[in-house]
Every structure is written in C-alpha cells, then in structure tokens.
Design a protein around this motif. Structure first.
Motif, mmCIF file in Angstrom:
data_model
loop_
_atom_site.group_PDB
_atom_site.id
_atom_site.type_symbol
_atom_site.label_atom_id
_atom_site.label_comp_id
_atom_site.label_asym_id
_atom_site.label_seq_id
_atom_site.Cartn_x
_atom_site.Cartn_y
_atom_site.Cartn_z
ATOM 1 N N TYR A 91 0.945 -1.178 0.065
ATOM 2 C CA TYR A 91 -0.020 0.207 -0.245
ATOM 3 C C TYR A 91 1.398 0.954 0.315
ATOM 4 O O TYR A 91 1.308 1.578 1.030
ATOM 5 C CB TYR A 91 -1.192 -0.066 1.307
ATOM 6 N N ALA A 92 1.118 1.867 -1.050
ATOM 7 C CA ALA A 92 2.155 3.170 -1.383
ATOM 8 C C ALA A 92 1.374 3.237 -2.413
ATOM 9 O O ALA A 92 0.271 2.769 -3.289
ATOM 10 C CB ALA A 92 3.919 2.805 -2.450
ATOM 11 N N LYS A 93 2.022 5.014 -2.860
ATOM 12 C CA LYS A 93 1.307 6.009 -3.631
ATOM 13 C C LYS A 93 1.815 6.923 -3.343
ATOM 14 O O LYS A 93 3.159 7.598 -2.839
ATOM 15 C CB LYS A 93 -0.035 6.358 -3.161
ATOM 16 N N TYR A 94 1.590 7.818 -4.588
ATOM 17 C CA TYR A 94 2.747 9.274 -4.598
ATOM 18 C C TYR A 94 1.896 10.223 -4.017
ATOM 19 O O TYR A 94 0.996 10.440 -4.496
ATOM 20 C CB TYR A 94 3.480 9.114 -6.564
ATOM 21 N N GLN A 95 2.780 10.687 -3.570
ATOM 22 C CA GLN A 95 1.754 12.599 -3.419
ATOM 23 C C GLN A 95 2.858 13.608 -4.315
ATOM 24 O O GLN A 95 3.415 13.866 -4.566
ATOM 25 C CB GLN A 95 2.408 12.929 -1.408
ATOM 26 N N GLU B 173 6.316 12.536 -4.550
ATOM 27 C CA GLU B 173 7.090 12.278 -4.465
ATOM 28 C C GLU B 173 6.052 11.009 -3.815
ATOM 29 O O GLU B 173 5.245 10.282 -3.249
ATOM 30 C CB GLU B 173 7.126 13.170 -2.479
ATOM 31 N N PHE B 174 7.400 9.979 -4.007
ATOM 32 C CA PHE B 174 6.543 8.763 -3.515
ATOM 33 C C PHE B 174 6.547 7.921 -1.768
ATOM 34 O O PHE B 174 7.639 8.435 -1.285
ATOM 35 C CB PHE B 174 7.429 7.123 -4.350
ATOM 36 N N LEU B 175 5.294 7.757 -1.437
ATOM 37 C CA LEU B 175 5.479 7.488 -0.106
ATOM 38 C C LEU B 175 4.732 6.061 0.256
ATOM 39 O O LEU B 175 3.327 5.469 -0.838
ATOM 40 C CB LEU B 175 3.771 8.434 0.469
ATOM 41 N N ASN B 176 5.544 5.503 1.021
ATOM 42 C CA ASN B 176 4.856 3.932 1.126
ATOM 43 C C ASN B 176 4.278 3.859 2.847
ATOM 44 O O ASN B 176 5.366 4.178 3.729
ATOM 45 C CB ASN B 176 6.255 2.893 1.819
ATOM 46 N N PHE B 177 2.933 3.246 2.951
ATOM 47 C CA PHE B 177 2.721 3.244 4.256
ATOM 48 C C PHE B 177 2.113 1.951 4.306
ATOM 49 O O PHE B 177 2.362 1.535 5.793
ATOM 50 C CB PHE B 177 0.702 3.820 3.947
ATOM 51 N N ASP B 178 3.231 1.024 3.660
ATOM 52 C CA ASP B 178 2.383 -0.367 4.545
ATOM 53 C C ASP B 178 4.211 -0.815 4.511
ATOM 54 O O ASP B 178 5.231 -0.489 4.430
ATOM 55 C CB ASP B 178 2.939 -1.249 3.130
ATOM 56 N N ASN B 179 4.518 -1.325 6.466
ATOM 57 C CA ASN B 179 5.530 -1.559 6.933
ATOM 58 C C ASN B 179 5.288 -3.329 6.762
ATOM 59 O O ASN B 179 6.172 -4.133 8.186
ATOM 60 C CB ASN B 179 5.266 -0.995 8.338
ATOM 61 N N ALA B 180 4.288 -4.215 6.081
ATOM 62 C CA ALA B 180 4.619 -5.123 6.202
ATOM 63 C C ALA B 180 6.165 -5.592 5.720
ATOM 64 O O ALA B 180 6.363 -5.384 4.122
ATOM 65 C CB ALA B 180 3.223 -6.371 5.572
#
Length: 280
Positions: free
Chosen positions: A190-194, A214-221
């Motif tokens: 689960y990641a996306k670009y801001q 800017e690439f943002l990663n919301f996934d710590n798995a």
C-alpha cells in the motif's frame, strides 16, 4: 527438443522496440522457444490498459533482432498483444513476457504501467504472462541481474504447471547479481505518489503543467514488494485482473440487504415466507 515443439514466447514492452530492456529480455530467454516480438514503435510508459480506437494502428516488420520475427506497432502495449495474437501469430502464444522495463513497477505503479498492462492483457486471453522491471531509469543500466531472474522465472513457468491466467509482476533491484539476496513472493504494497503539478507558461503565455510527485509507502509489512526491494530481494507479486473486493462484497451482502418492493407489493422476503406457510 524438436524445433516444432518449442513453445512460442511473445515478447513486448512499453519503452519501445528500440529500448535496451527489451533486447536484454530477448537475449535472456531466446533459448527457451520460438520468440516473436511485437512492441510499440515509441515509448508508451504510463499508458496503463489503454487501447487505440480513434485512429488506425500500423504494424511494421523490423529487422532489429537478427533472425527473429519482430514488429513495431504504432499503438499501445495492450494493442501490441492483441495484434500479436490476431494478426501475427494467429494463435495464442504459450507465454507472454513484457519488459524489461526501465524503472520500477511495484505497489500502485501496476495500475499505470504499460509493461504490466501488456502482460495483463495476455493473462485475460488465457496466456500465462510476466512483467519484468528493473529499478533504474538509466538508459545504459546494467540488466545482467534482471536477465538472470528473467531466465529463472521463465524456465519455471515453462516447466511447471501454471494456470492459464497466471500473471506475475517481477521487480529487480538495481544491483549487481552478487548483491541480490534472492527473490520473495510478495503482496502489492500500500503505497502511492503524493502528486503535484508544476505550472509554467509557454512563449505564447498559455499555461501548461508538469506532473511531479513524491513516493510514499504506508505499508510496513515484511511481505510487501516495496520491503523486499528495499532489502535487496527481487519481488514477485502474483497479480489478477479481477478487481472485486471479496471481503467488502461479503460485508455489503449482509449490511445492504435489499428491502425494495416489487410493483408496490410486499418485500420479496415476506412474499416467500407467506407462500411457504400456504404450502405447509
């Protein structure tokens, strides 16, 4: 293995038929079967699953790959697969390989990627397919590690029993082969670009925009593709074109019960119950 029994492998991409990545992919897998190449005549990155419907598509035979049947297509990556099946091969190939892409196609990129959309189109047509991407935008990138894993995965798919809709998204770190720890079967992170648009003006004073982000990663798995790549593993994500959210479907079936009536009469459930009582 007799030549006539060799599997037919379709190779395509979204960077264009002249891109170093597609040549690297061809060189990596040419020993595994009869290779046919159909790729865009120009870069088509970010085209997603677009198809050409507003104007004709051209398909020109090229001698870019010595001794190999190859075509440059004026359409999108998905057009390339469709035309390859219908007008070039006149049959479905045994395997479709897309890439090797210049730049990553992990996480949300799979939605926008022409590389993966070409592979997905093949899977929709019951052709097992793989999209390969190298984590480098450099035109002169070293594809040797990507070639190693392209060979490995292609051989596995040809030797082992695969489902007809099998679709893999493979990303390779931009590292020497000796620095790559291996591969991991992953989920899509689960990641996306801001995103934001830079606004400028042309010489005529009209506004135009450049997309940045800017690439943002919301996934710590630790089983995501982003984690695997950040930790020097090749990521392999099984992908599907069925976008149904089955968990949500089950919840909505319970919560959103249809209480509408038919032609102003009682709800369907009451009609059924009443008719059951009469039959008792």
């Amino acid at each position: 293995m007799a030549k006539k029994n060799k599997p037919v492998i379709l190779i395509t991409n979204d960077d264009g038929i002249s891109a170093p990545g597609i040549r690297a992919l061809y060189e990596a897998v040419k020993e595994f079967g009869k290779i046919v190449i159909v790729a865009p005549d120009k870069p088509q990155s970010g085209m997603g699953h677009a198809i050409t419907i507003g104007h004709p598509i051209r398909l020109d035979k090229v001698d870019t790959f010595e001794g190999v049947e190859a075509y440059a297509c004026s359409g999108t990556p998905v057009d390339c697969v469709k035309l390859a099946v219908d007008k070039v091969l006149h049959r479905k190939p045994d395997l479709c390989l897309s890439g090797i892409n210049h730049g990553p196609n992990h996480s949300i990129n799979v939605i926008y990627s022409g590389t993966m959309s070409a592979a997905m189109e093949a899977a929709i047509e019951s052709i097992p397919a793989v999209g390969f991407s190298l984590m480098s935008y450099d035109h002169h990138a070293d594809f040797s590690a990507a070639q190693h894993y392209a060979r490995l995965i292609t051989e596995k798919m040809l030797k082992e029993r695969t489902t007809k809709h099998m679709l893999l998204n493979v990303n390779i770190p931009d590292l020497p082969l000796s620095d790559i720890k291996g591969y991991k079967i992953c989920k899509q992170a689960y990641a996306k670009y801001q995103e934001k648009f830079i606004e400028r003006k042309d010489p005529g004073g009209r506004k135009y925009y450049w997309l940045t982000g800017e690439f943002l990663n919301f996934d710590n798995a630790r089983d995501s593709d982003v984690w695997a790549l950040a930790n020097n593993y090749v990521s392999i994500v099984p992908v599907q074109f069925d976008l149904t959210n089955y968990t949500l479907k089950k919840r909505l079936e319970k919560q959103w019960k249809d209480t509408t009536t038919r032609k102003g009469k009682e709800p369907v459930k009451k009609i059924v119950k009443r008719s059951m009582r009469k039959s008792e």
